[in-house]
Design a protein around this motif. Sequence first.
Motif, PDB file in Angstrom:
ATOM      1  N   GLY A 128      63.449  27.774  15.085  1.00 41.05           N
ATOM      2  CA  GLY A 128      64.205  28.883  15.640  1.00 41.05           C
ATOM      3  C   GLY A 128      65.624  28.423  15.915  1.00 41.05           C
ATOM      4  N   ILE A 129      66.605  29.076  15.284  1.00 39.43           N
ATOM      5  CA  ILE A 129      67.997  28.630  15.358  1.00 39.43           C
ATOM      6  C   ILE A 129      68.848  29.793  15.870  1.00 39.43           C
ATOM      7  CG2 ILE A 129      69.954  27.696  14.049  1.00 39.43           C
ATOM      8  CD1 ILE A 129      67.829  26.724  11.992  1.00 39.43           C
ATOM      9  N   SER A 130      69.714  29.503  16.796  1.00 41.10           N
ATOM     10  CA  SER A 130      70.587  30.565  17.336  1.00 41.10           C
ATOM     11  C   SER A 130      72.018  30.050  17.468  1.00 41.10           C
ATOM     12  CB  SER A 130      70.071  31.036  18.698  1.00 41.10           C
ATOM     13  OG  SER A 130      70.075  29.964  19.628  1.00 41.10           O
ATOM     14  N   PHE A 131      72.975  30.972  17.303  1.00 40.18           N
ATOM     15  CA  PHE A 131      74.403  30.660  17.419  1.00 40.18           C
ATOM     16  C   PHE A 131      75.020  31.570  18.477  1.00 40.18           C
ATOM     17  CE2 PHE A 131      73.154  29.659  13.096  1.00 40.18           C
ATOM     18  CZ  PHE A 131      73.711  28.407  12.896  1.00 40.18           C
ATOM     19  N   THR A 132      76.065  31.077  19.120  1.00 34.87           N
ATOM     20  CA  THR A 132      76.869  31.886  20.032  1.00 34.87           C
ATOM     21  C   THR A 132      78.250  32.067  19.415  1.00 34.87           C
ATOM     22  OG1 THR A 132      75.701  30.970  21.954  1.00 34.87           O
ATOM     23  CG2 THR A 132      77.798  32.085  22.384  1.00 34.87           C
ATOM     24  N   TYR A 133      78.705  33.319  19.329  1.00 34.82           N
ATOM     25  CA  TYR A 133      79.993  33.627  18.705  1.00 34.82           C
ATOM     26  C   TYR A 133      80.918  34.262  19.744  1.00 34.82           C
ATOM     27  CZ  TYR A 133      77.339  33.045  14.375  1.00 34.82           C
ATOM     28  OH  TYR A 133      76.555  32.558  13.377  1.00 34.82           O
ATOM     29  N   ASN A 134      82.224  34.041  19.586  1.00 31.58           N
ATOM     30  CA  ASN A 134      83.199  34.715  20.447  1.00 31.58           C
ATOM     31  C   ASN A 134      83.631  36.022  19.798  1.00 31.58           C
ATOM     32  OD1 ASN A 134      85.036  34.059  18.445  1.00 31.58           O
ATOM     33  ND2 ASN A 134      85.935  32.343  19.568  1.00 31.58           N
ATOM     34  N   GLU A 135      84.628  36.654  20.381  1.00 32.03           N
ATOM     35  CA  GLU A 135      85.070  37.962  19.882  1.00 32.03           C
ATOM     36  C   GLU A 135      85.705  37.880  18.490  1.00 32.03           C
ATOM     37  OE1 GLU A 135      88.248  35.967  22.226  1.00 32.03           O
ATOM     38  OE2 GLU A 135      86.124  36.422  22.492  1.00 32.03           O
ATOM     39  N   LYS A 136      86.076  36.685  18.052  1.00 32.03           N
ATOM     40  CA  LYS A 136      86.684  36.533  16.716  1.00 32.03           C
ATOM     41  C   LYS A 136      85.654  36.085  15.675  1.00 32.03           C
ATOM     42  CE  LYS A 136      91.280  35.378  18.479  1.00 32.03           C
ATOM     43  NZ  LYS A 136      92.372  34.380  18.467  1.00 32.03           N
ATOM     44  N   ASP A 137      84.386  36.227  15.979  1.00 37.00           N
ATOM     45  CA  ASP A 137      83.298  35.795  15.086  1.00 37.00           C
ATOM     46  C   ASP A 137      83.377  34.308  14.750  1.00 37.00           C
ATOM     47  OD1 ASP A 137      81.578  37.849  14.867  1.00 37.00           O
ATOM     48  OD2 ASP A 137      82.222  38.540  12.893  1.00 37.00           O
ATOM     49  N   VAL A 138      83.793  33.549  15.710  1.00 35.70           N
ATOM     50  CA  VAL A 138      83.849  32.093  15.558  1.00 35.70           C
ATOM     51  C   VAL A 138      82.721  31.497  16.388  1.00 35.70           C
ATOM     52  CG1 VAL A 138      85.186  30.003  16.006  1.00 35.70           C
ATOM     53  CG2 VAL A 138      86.310  32.064  15.137  1.00 35.70           C
ATOM     54  N   ALA A 139      81.916  30.646  15.780  1.00 33.76           N
ATOM     55  CA  ALA A 139      80.788  30.029  16.486  1.00 33.76           C
ATOM     56  C   ALA A 139      81.295  29.060  17.536  1.00 33.76           C
ATOM     57  CB  ALA A 139      79.891  29.310  15.498  1.00 33.76           C
ATOM     58  N   THR A 140      80.745  29.196  18.735  1.00 32.48           N
ATOM     59  CA  THR A 140      81.147  28.297  19.824  1.00 32.48           C
ATOM     60  C   THR A 140      80.046  27.321  20.198  1.00 32.48           C
ATOM     61  OG1 THR A 140      80.412  29.952  21.440  1.00 32.48           O
ATOM     62  CG2 THR A 140      82.744  30.001  20.776  1.00 32.48           C
ATOM     63  N   SER A 141      78.798  27.650  19.846  1.00 36.86           N
ATOM     64  CA  SER A 141      77.694  26.732  20.140  1.00 36.86           C
ATOM     65  C   SER A 141      76.512  27.025  19.219  1.00 36.86           C
ATOM     66  CB  SER A 141      77.246  26.852  21.600  1.00 36.86           C
ATOM     67  OG  SER A 141      76.688  28.136  21.841  1.00 36.86           O
ATOM     68  N   MET A 142      75.596  26.070  19.135  1.00 42.77           N
ATOM     69  CA  MET A 142      74.412  26.202  18.274  1.00 42.77           C
ATOM     70  C   MET A 142      73.248  25.481  18.946  1.00 42.77           C
ATOM     71  SD  MET A 142      73.862  24.578  14.487  1.00 42.77           S
ATOM     72  CE  MET A 142      72.251  24.521  13.725  1.00 42.77           C
ATOM     73  N   THR A 143      72.100  26.134  18.969  1.00 43.65           N
ATOM     74  CA  THR A 143      70.883  25.500  19.499  1.00 43.65           C
ATOM     75  C   THR A 143      69.736  25.735  18.519  1.00 43.65           C
ATOM     76  OG1 THR A 143      70.273  27.498  20.743  1.00 43.65           O
ATOM     77  CG2 THR A 143      71.587  25.807  21.899  1.00 43.65           C
ATOM     78  N   TRP A 144      68.780  24.862  18.530  1.00 41.99           N
ATOM     79  CA  TRP A 144      67.588  25.056  17.700  1.00 41.99           C
ATOM     80  C   TRP A 144      66.374  24.413  18.369  1.00 41.99           C
ATOM     81  CZ3 TRP A 144      70.994  21.114  16.307  1.00 41.99           C
ATOM     82  CH2 TRP A 144      70.437  19.830  16.206  1.00 41.99           C
ATOM     83  N   THR A 145      65.219  24.899  17.985  1.00 41.41           N
ATOM     84  CA  THR A 145      63.964  24.351  18.488  1.00 41.41           C
ATOM     85  C   THR A 145      62.887  24.507  17.423  1.00 41.41           C
ATOM     86  OG1 THR A 145      62.309  24.478  20.252  1.00 41.41           O
ATOM     87  CG2 THR A 145      63.276  26.550  19.534  1.00 41.41           C
ATOM     88  N   ARG A 146      61.972  23.576  17.410  1.00 41.32           N
ATOM     89  CA  ARG A 146      60.871  23.664  16.454  1.00 41.32           C
ATOM     90  C   ARG A 146      59.794  24.582  17.026  1.00 41.32           C
ATOM     91  NH1 ARG A 146      58.076  18.196  14.471  1.00 41.32           N
ATOM     92  NH2 ARG A 146      60.286  17.591  14.562  1.00 41.32           N
ATOM     93  N   ILE A 147      59.337  25.558  16.216  1.00 41.80           N
ATOM     94  CA  ILE A 147      58.313  26.523  16.644  1.00 41.80           C
ATOM     95  C   ILE A 147      56.952  25.851  16.516  1.00 41.80           C
ATOM     96  CG2 ILE A 147      57.342  28.818  16.274  1.00 41.80           C
ATOM     97  CD1 ILE A 147      60.007  29.561  14.893  1.00 41.80           C
ATOM     98  N   ALA A 148      56.329  25.610  17.655  1.00 37.42           N
ATOM     99  CA  ALA A 148      55.099  24.807  17.676  1.00 37.42           C
ATOM    100  C   ALA A 148      53.981  25.429  16.854  1.00 37.42           C
ATOM    101  CB  ALA A 148      54.647  24.587  19.123  1.00 37.42           C
ATOM    102  N   ASP A 149      53.773  26.749  17.001  1.00 37.31           N
ATOM    103  CA  ASP A 149      52.672  27.397  16.277  1.00 37.31           C
ATOM    104  C   ASP A 149      52.881  27.340  14.765  1.00 37.31           C
ATOM    105  OD1 ASP A 149      51.512  27.960  18.680  1.00 37.31           O
ATOM    106  OD2 ASP A 149      52.169  30.065  18.767  1.00 37.31           O
ATOM    107  N   ALA A 150      54.133  27.625  14.327  1.00 34.76           N
ATOM    108  CA  ALA A 150      54.433  27.589  12.892  1.00 34.76           C
ATOM    109  C   ALA A 150      54.299  26.174  12.336  1.00 34.76           C
ATOM    110  CB  ALA A 150      55.841  28.127  12.633  1.00 34.76           C
ATOM    111  N   ASP A 151      54.779  25.196  13.139  1.00 34.78           N
ATOM    112  CA  ASP A 151      54.683  23.802  12.704  1.00 34.78           C
ATOM    113  C   ASP A 151      53.219  23.386  12.580  1.00 34.78           C
ATOM    114  OD1 ASP A 151      55.956  21.077  12.323  1.00 34.78           O
ATOM    115  OD2 ASP A 151      54.679  20.675  14.055  1.00 34.78           O
ATOM    116  N   GLU A 152      52.385  23.791  13.536  1.00 41.23           N
ATOM    117  CA  GLU A 152      50.975  23.449  13.497  1.00 41.23           C
ATOM    118  C   GLU A 152      50.262  24.111  12.308  1.00 41.23           C
ATOM    119  OE1 GLU A 152      47.460  21.653  14.380  1.00 41.23           O
ATOM    120  OE2 GLU A 152      49.458  21.246  15.211  1.00 41.23           O
ATOM    121  N   ALA A 153      50.643  25.366  12.013  1.00 38.67           N
ATOM    122  CA  ALA A 153      50.037  26.067  10.871  1.00 38.67           C
ATOM    123  C   ALA A 153      50.389  25.377   9.561  1.00 38.67           C
ATOM    124  CB  ALA A 153      50.510  27.522  10.852  1.00 38.67           C
ATOM    125  N   THR A 154      51.626  24.897   9.443  1.00 40.66           N
ATOM    126  CA  THR A 154      52.039  24.174   8.235  1.00 40.66           C
ATOM    127  C   THR A 154      51.259  22.879   8.090  1.00 40.66           C
ATOM    128  OG1 THR A 154      54.267  25.118   8.321  1.00 40.66           O
ATOM    129  CG2 THR A 154      53.981  23.091   7.048  1.00 40.66           C
TER     130      THR A 154
END
Length: 640
Positions: free
Chosen positions: A455-481
Amino acid sequence: MFIKPSKKWRNPEGNDSIMVPYTYYRLCESYREADGKIKQRTVLGLGELLDFPTELERKELADLLTEMINEGTFRLCDKPELYDAAIGFYGKWLEEKKEAQERRDRLAEEARRKAEEAKEVKVSIKLKSLHPEMSRAIGAEHVCFDTVKRLGIREFLEGCGWSREKVDTSLVQIIARAIYPYSEYKTVSYLRENSAVCEMFGLNPDRITKDTLYKSAHDLWKVHKNMEDFLHRRVCSMFDIDESILLFDLTNTYFEGRMEESELCRRGRSKEKRDDCKIVVLAAVVNREGLLVRTEIFEGNRQDVTTLEDVIGSLEKDMPEGSRHLIVMDAGFSSSANLKWLRDNGYDFITVMRSSGAKYTAEGPIRTVTDNKDQQIRLQMAKVDGIEDTVLLVDSDAKTAKERSMYELFIGRYETGLKKIQAGIEGKGTKKRDKVQNRLGRLNSKFPGVGKNYGISFTYNEKDVATSMTWTRIADADEATRKMHGKYLLQTSLDEKDEENIWKFYNVIRTVEETFKTLKSDLDMRPVYHKTDDATKAHLNLAVLAYWVVSTTKYRLKQKGIKVRWEELLRIMSTQQRVTMVAQQANGHILKVRRSTTPEAKLAEIQTALGIPALPVCSIKSVWLRERPPEKDPPSKSGG
């Protein structure tokens, strides 16, 4: 032909003191001698012909025998006695013809033997002058020459109206590609400096150029469809092969260098990971013995799933009416549309289900088998929602370990890619929304089995410029794989209840994988350096023709219990050479004897299994004499 009577005399039975005449009949024919004179000769003695006393009956008999002997035809006759007599006389003629041929063969063999004995003259030579020269490889050439002859390629090409020299050049090129799979330019050097194959055809290697070979390859491509059908029928009749199971797969090969305008050369997913190069696709149907049934060439961007109907559909004209074949294929071809087409056209199939995340329910006991590497495989019947076909769950510990290791490696690389994107956002790098998303999309396409578990998410300012990025591994999806590692589902239209049978049916797909490995690694199908579509097709077709020689030779050896890779066979066969021995005679003459070396033990075993002679027959004369150049007069001691 006509029946000619002649008068003969004989003693009546029990009375040797008198002679009585009788009429003896012969089947005769007229012929013209070189000087124009017409003469007659006897074809067959017929005896007294007491059952056919009239001239008309004897003429009808002569007509029947003429048609049988000259044309091999047997027309109907309304007189059974006459027809039976003609058949009997025709059989007698065949026997006499066979005996006469055997006599001629014996006389010819005796004459040849006497001629060989006459050549065996004793000469005195200087041992220090004895040396070999002009050594050329003959072992692999001898074996491939025999296979080419058994495949009947010469007869097919001559049936296309090709001249003898054109046919010989093509056969030399096919054999050369099977042994020395390089470019036409290098093949010329091989034929002139390393191989004795031209001697086997009576060709002068100096007359063969790269342009000659280019033209020969193009000519072979022009007849490839009919030639492929001919070779397929030939091997099926030679080996009485059961083709109830057919294997379908495709591969691709990439281009090196600059390619001119092309409809064939396209960018696509390269199986060699050469996504920087354009590619071309080769599809093949082979039987379970690894012998080809059909090949097709497609443009490089052709999707795998769209090729099945074109290739399998082209087989229908060669199939016996009412026959049903089992098509074995990988997941790349098992779309619902393709499976429906196979059912509608009378084919059964076994394939890997395309969706690795399919929801299944395992049913029944687990059956454990071992593969050819003695690794344990667990088999269990399964049910998949919406699927009426038989489904088999296959679970392999070795495959699990391999896929788990690759998955961990890809996770590391994927997260490294995420950190680079994050570093660009936090530092001096890509920050615009579109560019960030594009960069993430490229990373996901590179690791499709990994990106879906994050799961990946970005934070953008009013000019559509990314200011931060976070991600995490989805445990259920990882386990299913991880749960699916080492497991895959086989789907088949067969009403088969034995788990091991289904698995064995599918496992023969390794045969077509071995076919492509031979084509690519042993027969130089990759990469392609040609610059036109026609040249590319000719190049691929030449590799396919060489594969006919390789696969047929290996199958013949397999029937005799000899299983060996082609690379190893070439090494063994390279031990036999053709060498000219040169020596100076005591009288000053130069003696040259060209002979092939005696095969060593491993090669002799191969030749015996294939039923070919130990020493190949070459058309170049074996022995010749040449006068030594006259020496200059020695200088006078007097200085005059």
